[in-house]
Design an enzyme around this catalytic site. Structure first.
Site, PDB file in Angstrom:
ATOM      1  N   LYS A 249       0.640  -1.182   0.124  1.00 58.49           N
ATOM      2  CA  LYS A 249       0.059   0.063   0.167  1.00 58.49           C
ATOM      3  C   LYS A 249       0.865   1.136   0.049  1.00 58.49           C
ATOM      4  O   LYS A 249       1.755   1.377   0.944  1.00 58.49           O
ATOM      5  CB  LYS A 249      -0.935   0.190   1.218  1.00 58.49           C
ATOM      6  CG  LYS A 249      -1.635   1.298   1.404  1.00 58.49           C
ATOM      7  CD  LYS A 249      -2.319   1.451   2.864  1.00 58.49           C
ATOM      8  CE  LYS A 249      -2.933   2.770   3.075  1.00 58.49           C
ATOM      9  NZ  LYS A 249      -3.469   2.717   4.602  1.00 58.49           N
ATOM     10  N   LYS A 261      -9.968  12.987   7.970  1.00 51.91           N
ATOM     11  CA  LYS A 261      -9.277  12.828   9.078  1.00 51.91           C
ATOM     12  C   LYS A 261      -9.080  14.218   9.920  1.00 51.91           C
ATOM     13  O   LYS A 261      -9.396  15.248   9.249  1.00 51.91           O
ATOM     14  CB  LYS A 261      -7.778  12.498   8.733  1.00 51.91           C
ATOM     15  CG  LYS A 261      -7.764  10.938   8.164  1.00 51.91           C
ATOM     16  CD  LYS A 261      -6.303  10.866   8.039  1.00 51.91           C
ATOM     17  CE  LYS A 261      -5.967   9.263   7.212  1.00 51.91           C
ATOM     18  NZ  LYS A 261      -6.532   8.370   8.367  1.00 51.91           N
ATOM     19  N   GLU A 333      -9.406   3.639   2.643  1.00 55.38           N
ATOM     20  CA  GLU A 333      -9.168   3.434   1.204  1.00 55.38           C
ATOM     21  C   GLU A 333      -7.994   2.395   0.861  1.00 55.38           C
ATOM     22  O   GLU A 333      -7.871   1.934  -0.054  1.00 55.38           O
ATOM     23  CB  GLU A 333      -8.454   4.911   0.795  1.00 55.38           C
ATOM     24  CG  GLU A 333      -7.220   5.077   0.911  1.00 55.38           C
ATOM     25  CD  GLU A 333      -6.739   5.339   2.562  1.00 55.38           C
ATOM     26  OE1 GLU A 333      -5.609   4.982   2.764  1.00 55.38           O
ATOM     27  OE2 GLU A 333      -7.774   5.607   3.261  1.00 55.38           O
ATOM     28  N   ARG A 335      -7.578  -0.704   1.842  1.00 60.82           N
ATOM     29  CA  ARG A 335      -7.933  -2.095   1.567  1.00 60.82           C
ATOM     30  C   ARG A 335      -8.351  -2.054  -0.007  1.00 60.82           C
ATOM     31  O   ARG A 335      -8.706  -3.100  -0.591  1.00 60.82           O
ATOM     32  CB  ARG A 335      -8.977  -2.648   2.362  1.00 60.82           C
ATOM     33  CG  ARG A 335     -10.547  -1.857   2.610  1.00 60.82           C
ATOM     34  CD  ARG A 335     -11.036  -1.956   3.743  1.00 60.82           C
ATOM     35  NE  ARG A 335     -10.289  -1.224   5.004  1.00 60.82           N
ATOM     36  CZ  ARG A 335     -10.700  -1.347   6.101  1.00 60.82           C
ATOM     37  NH1 ARG A 335     -11.729  -1.977   6.435  1.00 60.82           N
ATOM     38  NH2 ARG A 335      -9.994  -0.745   7.102  1.00 60.82           N
TER      39      ARG A 335
END
Length: 487
Positions: A249, A261, A333, A335
């Site tokens: 990732k 966030k 995001e 995954r």
């Protein structure tokens, strides 16, 4: 850094004097007391630099604590070596470290740990300071022992630690510099300098053509275009049918998207690509070491931003393997990009897959900044990954996969959803989500949210804030073990 193994230090070498809290011979105690108060160097990581008089050789001596004998392990040696190195600062000194056959840590492991501690412990994240870095590694490390056979292993450890530090450089790089395109350029740069290693970067158009709707959705709002980085190591001497698939990732900046966030700590979201950085740099290490193993790396590099093209909660996207995903949280995001990267790695021939991701804050809450959590669909593969983590110093703790977790990512509208409103077991739910995209064959998922990027010093040999290079040592150790004959 040059590595040597020899019996005695050379003129000009700074000498380390490692001291256990509960063990020192009377002769050592007497000599130590002439240098520094022994009670000041009993604790692990206590270190003091003193200078021996010219009449006795005029040598710098670093007295450093190893801690308690019954708690001594490789990490303690790493921590002591890092503390000793920090005492040398910018002097460019050459450090000599005595290996001790009476310690509970085997000589081979001591050598590896000292190399790790010196190189990882002397890393300075301040590359962007106008006056430059404040700490540099020694020019040369001399391991004092009468076992010359330890030198190849020590040299290998040094190479791997240097690649881990390069992964730290990537994780620490500001997001205005390290975009997905720049990360792809770094992969190409590594491949250009290595034998049997190639790299390509698929652009958004190609990502769409491949049907990677999950990855494409995450990337769509950013002005910096995404890249699917694919690296292949194909040594002619590769043994067996194993193709190690590494998936990373690499969210080079994660705003959380529409599910924004909190502002506090968002600056650290430049480190949300630490898993991808480890995969990219470990490919360079594997190629440099010439390991006889075919390796495929797939790194999903993107930003997760807000804009008119941003994907939304409520959207439904179709992944590369045809499964549909309801978006319930745009800050889940990681995954999504991993889903398509995992499917692609398997399609491209990976037989054994390992993914690394700074995936869930809950894993950091569970294990802190020392251990990563690992999930696997195959017990033997899990054992291999755990063993590599223990040997390398990139520590892991196993977590369970279970079919009953899967129900919590069921969707009323699609095959699954990308997050759950159940405030329980989120790392396990994420792993169950990823399992839907790994295809047939062994797979392990490492959630490295804690040890991948540090908000504060860990108090050991990784005393610096920022990227740690977590995963590089583990990956190389795993690859090396895959090339060894079964016991």
């Amino acid at each position: 850094m040059e590595i040597r193994v020899q019996k005695e230090p050379d003129d000009g070498d700074a000498l380390a004097v490692p001291v256990l809290e509960s063990r020192a011979s009377p002769a050592v105690e007497q000599r130590l007391s002439e240098l520094v108060d022994p009670d000041r160097v009993r604790r692990l990581g206590d270190a003091y630099l003193v200078h021996v008089a010219e009449a006795e050789g005029g040598r710098d001596v670093v007295v450093v604590g190893l801690g308690k004998a019954d708690e001594l392990d490789s990490d303690a040696v790493r921590t002591a070596a890092a503390a000793a190195t920090r005492q040398l600062h910018r002097s460019g000194s050459r450090l000599a470290w005595p290996l001790d056959g009476q310690l509970s840590v085997a000589l081979e492991e001591q050598a590896r740990a000292v190399v790790d501690g010196v190189l990882l412990g002397s890393y300075d994240p301040g590359s962007w300071k106008s006056e430059g870095k404040e700490v540099e590694p020694p020019q040369r490390l001399v391991l004092l022992t009468d076992e010359p056979s330890l030198e190849p292993g020590a040299e290998r450890a040094a190479r791997v630690a240097e690649w881990a530090n390069r992964a730290r450089d990537l994780a620490n790089a500001p997001p205005n510099e390290l975009t997905p395109e720049r990360l792809a350029a770094r992969a190409a740069e590594i491949a250009a300098g290595a034998a049997h290693l190639s790299a390509e970067a698929l652009d958004p158009g190609r990502i769409e053509e491949l049907g990677m709707g999950a990855f494409a959705a995450v990337a769509r709002a950013s002005h910096n275009p995404a890249r699917l980085i694919v690296m292949r190591y194909e040594p002619p001497q590769a043994k067996g049918d194993v193709v190690l698939g590494l998936v990373g990732k690499a969210i080079t900046f994660d705003s959380g998207g529409i599910s924004l966030k909190p502002a506090q700590g968002m600056d650290e979201m430049k480190g949300d690509m630490a898993g991808g950085a480890a995969v990219v740099e470990s490919m360079g290490a594997i190629a440099e070491l010439g390991l006889p193993l075919r390796v495929l790396a797939v790194v999903a590099a993107s930003e997760n931003m807000i804009g008119g093209h941003a994907y939304r909660p409520g959207d439904i996207v179709r992944a590369m393997n045809g499964k549909t995903i309801e978006i319930t949280n745009t800050d889940a995001e990681g995954r999504l990009v991993l889903a398509d990267a995992l499917a692609y790695a398997r399609e491209q021939g990976a037989t054994h897959v390992l993914d690394l991701a700074t995936l869930t804050g809950a894993m950091q809450i569970a294990l802190g900044d020392l251990y990563a959590g690992v999930f696997a669909n195959d017990d033997r593969w899990l054992a291999d990954v755990l063993a590599a983590g223990t040997a390398s110093g990139d520590h892991l703790w196993p977590f369970p996969l279970h079919r009953r977790y899967r129900r919590y990512v069921d969707s009323s509208f699609a095959d699954m959803k990308n997050s759950s409103d159940l405030r329980q077991g989120s790392p396990a739910l994420a792993a169950e989500f990823l399992k839907e995209f790994v295809g047939e064959g062994p797979w392990a998922h490492i959630d490295m949210a804690g040890p991948g990027f540090l908000s504060r010093s860990r108090g050991d040999y990784l005393w610096q804030r920022g990227g740690t290079g977590y995963g590089v040592r583990l990956i190389v150790e795993l690859a090396r073990r895959l090339t060894e004959p079964a016991a």
